[in-house]
Write a protein that holds these residues in place. Structure first.
Motif, PDB file in Angstrom:
ATOM      1  N   ASP A 202       0.853  -1.184   0.000  1.00  0.00           N
ATOM      2  CA  ASP A 202       0.000   0.000   0.000  1.00  0.00           C
ATOM      3  C   ASP A 202       0.895   1.243   0.000  1.00  0.00           C
ATOM      4  O   ASP A 202       1.543   1.568   0.995  1.00  0.00           O
ATOM      5  CB  ASP A 202      -0.909  -0.008   1.235  1.00  0.00           C
ATOM      6  N   LEU A 203       0.928   1.945  -1.131  1.00  0.00           N
ATOM      7  CA  LEU A 203       1.828   3.087  -1.264  1.00  0.00           C
ATOM      8  C   LEU A 203       1.422   4.243  -0.365  1.00  0.00           C
ATOM      9  O   LEU A 203       2.273   5.013   0.099  1.00  0.00           O
ATOM     10  CB  LEU A 203       1.880   3.542  -2.721  1.00  0.00           C
ATOM     11  N   ASN A 204       0.129   4.387  -0.098  1.00  0.00           N
ATOM     12  CA  ASN A 204      -0.305   5.452   0.797  1.00  0.00           C
ATOM     13  C   ASN A 204       0.129   5.188   2.236  1.00  0.00           C
ATOM     14  O   ASN A 204       0.453   6.116   2.977  1.00  0.00           O
ATOM     15  CB  ASN A 204      -1.817   5.650   0.711  1.00  0.00           C
ATOM     16  N   LEU A 205       0.151   3.920   2.651  1.00  0.00           N
ATOM     17  CA  LEU A 205       0.671   3.597   3.978  1.00  0.00           C
ATOM     18  C   LEU A 205       2.169   3.901   4.049  1.00  0.00           C
ATOM     19  O   LEU A 205       2.663   4.408   5.056  1.00  0.00           O
ATOM     20  CB  LEU A 205       0.413   2.134   4.310  1.00  0.00           C
ATOM     21  N   ALA A 206       2.887   3.589   2.979  1.00  0.00           N
ATOM     22  CA  ALA A 206       4.314   3.910   2.935  1.00  0.00           C
ATOM     23  C   ALA A 206       4.521   5.419   3.014  1.00  0.00           C
ATOM     24  O   ALA A 206       5.417   5.903   3.720  1.00  0.00           O
ATOM     25  CB  ALA A 206       4.938   3.349   1.667  1.00  0.00           C
ATOM     26  N   MET A 207       3.701   6.170   2.291  1.00  0.00           N
ATOM     27  CA  MET A 207       3.791   7.624   2.320  1.00  0.00           C
ATOM     28  C   MET A 207       3.520   8.161   3.722  1.00  0.00           C
ATOM     29  O   MET A 207       4.170   9.096   4.203  1.00  0.00           O
ATOM     30  CB  MET A 207       2.798   8.230   1.324  1.00  0.00           C
ATOM     31  N   GLN A 208       2.551   7.554   4.397  1.00  0.00           N
ATOM     32  CA  GLN A 208       2.094   8.068   5.693  1.00  0.00           C
ATOM     33  C   GLN A 208       3.032   7.720   6.840  1.00  0.00           C
ATOM     34  O   GLN A 208       3.233   8.529   7.746  1.00  0.00           O
ATOM     35  CB  GLN A 208       0.695   7.517   6.002  1.00  0.00           C
ATOM     36  N   TYR A 209       3.617   6.534   6.816  1.00  0.00           N
ATOM     37  CA  TYR A 209       4.316   6.052   8.009  1.00  0.00           C
ATOM     38  C   TYR A 209       5.829   5.899   7.866  1.00  0.00           C
ATOM     39  O   TYR A 209       6.527   5.846   8.883  1.00  0.00           O
ATOM     40  CB  TYR A 209       3.727   4.699   8.436  1.00  0.00           C
ATOM     41  N   ALA A 210       6.351   5.760   6.672  1.00  0.00           N
ATOM     42  CA  ALA A 210       7.772   5.449   6.505  1.00  0.00           C
ATOM     43  C   ALA A 210       8.642   6.698   6.618  1.00  0.00           C
ATOM     44  O   ALA A 210       8.262   7.786   6.198  1.00  0.00           O
ATOM     45  CB  ALA A 210       8.008   4.768   5.164  1.00  0.00           C
ATOM     46  N   ASP A 211       9.827   6.514   7.184  1.00  0.00           N
ATOM     47  CA  ASP A 211      10.845   7.564   7.153  1.00  0.00           C
ATOM     48  C   ASP A 211      11.528   7.583   5.793  1.00  0.00           C
ATOM     49  O   ASP A 211      11.834   8.647   5.265  1.00  0.00           O
ATOM     50  CB  ASP A 211      11.897   7.310   8.236  1.00  0.00           C
ATOM     51  N   ARG A 212      11.778   6.382   5.268  1.00  0.00           N
ATOM     52  CA  ARG A 212      12.384   6.260   3.947  1.00  0.00           C
ATOM     53  C   ARG A 212      11.714   5.119   3.190  1.00  0.00           C
ATOM     54  O   ARG A 212      11.187   4.184   3.786  1.00  0.00           O
ATOM     55  CB  ARG A 212      13.888   5.983   4.047  1.00  0.00           C
ATOM     56  N   VAL A 213      11.763   5.225   1.868  1.00  0.00           N
ATOM     57  CA  VAL A 213      11.197   4.210   0.986  1.00  0.00           C
ATOM     58  C   VAL A 213      12.302   3.726   0.056  1.00  0.00           C
ATOM     59  O   VAL A 213      13.072   4.529  -0.490  1.00  0.00           O
ATOM     60  CB  VAL A 213      10.028   4.792   0.167  1.00  0.00           C
ATOM     61  N   VAL A 214      12.390   2.401  -0.111  1.00  0.00           N
ATOM     62  CA  VAL A 214      13.339   1.792  -1.037  1.00  0.00           C
ATOM     63  C   VAL A 214      12.530   1.113  -2.135  1.00  0.00           C
ATOM     64  O   VAL A 214      11.752   0.198  -1.859  1.00  0.00           O
ATOM     65  CB  VAL A 214      14.242   0.773  -0.317  1.00  0.00           C
ATOM     66  N   LEU A 215      12.680   1.568  -3.370  1.00  0.00           N
ATOM     67  CA  LEU A 215      11.906   1.080  -4.504  1.00  0.00           C
ATOM     68  C   LEU A 215      12.771   0.183  -5.379  1.00  0.00           C
ATOM     69  O   LEU A 215      13.819   0.603  -5.876  1.00  0.00           O
ATOM     70  CB  LEU A 215      11.374   2.267  -5.319  1.00  0.00           C
ATOM     71  N   LEU A 216      12.324  -1.060  -5.545  1.00  0.00           N
ATOM     72  CA  LEU A 216      13.014  -2.020  -6.400  1.00  0.00           C
ATOM     73  C   LEU A 216      12.224  -2.245  -7.685  1.00  0.00           C
ATOM     74  O   LEU A 216      10.989  -2.169  -7.690  1.00  0.00           O
ATOM     75  CB  LEU A 216      13.176  -3.365  -5.689  1.00  0.00           C
ATOM     76  N   ARG A 217      12.945  -2.540  -8.738  1.00  0.00           N
ATOM     77  CA  ARG A 217      12.323  -2.951  -9.987  1.00  0.00           C
ATOM     78  C   ARG A 217      13.236  -3.960 -10.675  1.00  0.00           C
ATOM     79  O   ARG A 217      14.425  -3.698 -10.873  1.00  0.00           O
ATOM     80  CB  ARG A 217      12.077  -1.767 -10.925  1.00  0.00           C
ATOM     81  N   GLY A 218      12.692  -5.112 -11.012  1.00  0.00           N
ATOM     82  CA  GLY A 218      13.447  -6.117 -11.730  1.00  0.00           C
ATOM     83  C   GLY A 218      14.727  -6.546 -11.053  1.00  0.00           C
ATOM     84  O   GLY A 218      15.714  -6.852 -11.716  1.00  0.00           O
ATOM     85  N   GLY A 219      14.730  -6.548  -9.708  1.00  0.00           N
ATOM     86  CA  GLY A 219      15.904  -6.971  -8.971  1.00  0.00           C
ATOM     87  C   GLY A 219      16.953  -5.903  -8.751  1.00  0.00           C
ATOM     88  O   GLY A 219      17.988  -6.150  -8.130  1.00  0.00           O
ATOM     89  N   HIS A 220      16.699  -4.686  -9.251  1.00  0.00           N
ATOM     90  CA  HIS A 220      17.629  -3.579  -9.088  1.00  0.00           C
ATOM     91  C   HIS A 220      17.036  -2.521  -8.163  1.00  0.00           C
ATOM     92  O   HIS A 220      15.812  -2.361  -8.081  1.00  0.00           O
ATOM     93  CB  HIS A 220      17.920  -2.907 -10.438  1.00  0.00           C
ATOM     94  N   LEU A 221      17.906  -1.789  -7.478  1.00  0.00           N
ATOM     95  CA  LEU A 221      17.483  -0.634  -6.708  1.00  0.00           C
ATOM     96  C   LEU A 221      17.176   0.503  -7.667  1.00  0.00           C
ATOM     97  O   LEU A 221      18.053   0.930  -8.432  1.00  0.00           O
ATOM     98  CB  LEU A 221      18.581  -0.220  -5.730  1.00  0.00           C
ATOM     99  N   LEU A 222      15.928   0.973  -7.636  1.00  0.00           N
ATOM    100  CA  LEU A 222      15.516   2.040  -8.541  1.00  0.00           C
ATOM    101  C   LEU A 222      15.655   3.403  -7.874  1.00  0.00           C
ATOM    102  O   LEU A 222      16.260   4.328  -8.429  1.00  0.00           O
ATOM    103  CB  LEU A 222      14.078   1.810  -8.998  1.00  0.00           C
ATOM    104  N   LYS A 223      15.099   3.540  -6.675  1.00  0.00           N
ATOM    105  CA  LYS A 223      15.170   4.804  -5.949  1.00  0.00           C
ATOM    106  C   LYS A 223      15.147   4.520  -4.455  1.00  0.00           C
ATOM    107  O   LYS A 223      14.587   3.516  -4.006  1.00  0.00           O
ATOM    108  CB  LYS A 223      13.983   5.719  -6.294  1.00  0.00           C
ATOM    109  N   SER A 224      15.709   5.449  -3.681  1.00  0.00           N
ATOM    110  CA  SER A 224      15.680   5.352  -2.226  1.00  0.00           C
ATOM    111  C   SER A 224      15.687   6.756  -1.653  1.00  0.00           C
ATOM    112  O   SER A 224      16.431   7.621  -2.133  1.00  0.00           O
ATOM    113  CB  SER A 224      16.881   4.566  -1.714  1.00  0.00           C
ATOM    114  N   GLY A 225      14.841   6.997  -0.651  1.00  0.00           N
ATOM    115  CA  GLY A 225      14.803   8.312  -0.039  1.00  0.00           C
ATOM    116  C   GLY A 225      13.511   8.530   0.717  1.00  0.00           C
ATOM    117  O   GLY A 225      12.705   7.607   0.884  1.00  0.00           O
ATOM    118  N   PRO A 226      13.264   9.752   1.181  1.00  0.00           N
ATOM    119  CA  PRO A 226      12.002  10.061   1.848  1.00  0.00           C
ATOM    120  C   PRO A 226      10.825   9.756   0.930  1.00  0.00           C
ATOM    121  O   PRO A 226      10.946   9.873  -0.310  1.00  0.00           O
ATOM    122  CB  PRO A 226      12.116  11.562   2.124  1.00  0.00           C
TER     123      PRO A 226
END
Length: 275
Positions: A202-226
């Motif tokens: 749930d991306l809205n839960l991640a937006m609401q509660y996480a300090d940082r988000v790590v986004l993976l795609r196809g086994g690679h790190l795509l983005k990481s940050g607030p």
């Protein structure tokens, strides 16, 4: 702190995770997100020590994972799998007390049960002590398992860094229970100083509660940050192949993510092997 750097995992001769990584500090809630098959569970298992990566290394509190003695590691990090099916009957309280196994013989009589009941209360299962775990709903069983891992890292003193690694803890929970559970995790990070790495869908839960988000795609790190820097329309399109809008409602502190009906290459036939 947990550090996982340049993690690569091969399966059947193919890379399913390559040059991925994550850091989790004490008092921080990090959400691991991505489409199905992105490598989230594989990365979590590598961080937990359930699988040994073919590349890269994982360390906890500056010590390489392989150098930790089993009992010592169990006291600083606890792991909740996505689904834990018990093949036998067991009272709920006994299941939760299993989390205290690393402290066996180190606690006064009755204290283990007190801690187990405290953890059941935290997850909203007070009074479930004598219930057979197999008679509980899927969501209740998942919360009982969460109580078990909370018991594992519970300490009388808050000294020392401790971590929770959670694979989809909101699975099988209704909309209110998801909010309550993430509120609990946020509180544990803020007040008990736990470092928490959790897979969320749930991306809205991640937006609401996480300090940082790590986004993976196809086994690679795509983005990481607030969350607000990762969960942008561009980031969601890249990570999920989905068009989305990020909107702010007057009076609300955080934006909301609204997905659009039109997908962007949602079912693209790309090769899943990683070069």
């Amino acid at each position: 702190m947990i550090e996982a750097n340049h993690i690569g995992v091969r399966k059947s001769g193919r890379w399913i995770l390559r040059k991925a990584g994550v850091q989790v500090r004490a008092g921080e809630l990090v959400a691991l997100i991505g489409a199905n098959g992105a490598g989230k569970s594989t990365l979590l298992k590598a961080v937990a020590g359930e699988i040994t990566p073919d590349e890269g290394a994982v360390s906890i509190n500056s010590k390489i994972l392989a150098d930790w003695p089993a009992a010592g590691l169990a006291k600083v990090r606890a792991v909740l799998s996505q689904s834990v099916q018990l093949p036998f009957s067991m009272p709920v309280i006994d299941l939760v007390e299993m989390g205290r196994y690393p402290y066996q013989g180190q606690e006064p009589g009755g204290r283990t049960r007190e801690i187990a009941r405290l953890c059941l209360k935290q997850v909203g299962l007070s009074g479930y002590d004598d219930r057979d775990i197999r008679t509980l709903s899927g969501g209740e069983q998942q919360r009982a398992q969460l109580a078990r891992v909370l018991a594992q890292v519970h300490r009388e003193s808050e000294s020392g860094e401790r971590f929770l690694l959670l694979d989809e803890p909101t699975a099988s929970q209704d909309i209110a229970q998801k909010q309550q559970l993430l509120s609990l995790l946020r509180k544990l990070a803020n007040e008990a100083g736990l470092g928490i790495l959790t897979i969320l869908h749930d991306l809205n839960l991640a937006m609401q509660y996480a300090d940082r988000v790590v986004l993976l795609r196809g086994g690679h790190l795509l983005k990481s940050g607030p969350p607000e820097t990762v969960l942008t329309p561009e980031g969601i399109a890249q990570g999920f192949g989905l068009k989305a809008r990020v909107v702010r409602t007057p009076g609300e502190a955080l934006p909301h993510i609204l997905t659009c009906p039109t997908a962007v290459d949602l079912f693209q036939n790309e090769e899943t092997a990683i070069p």
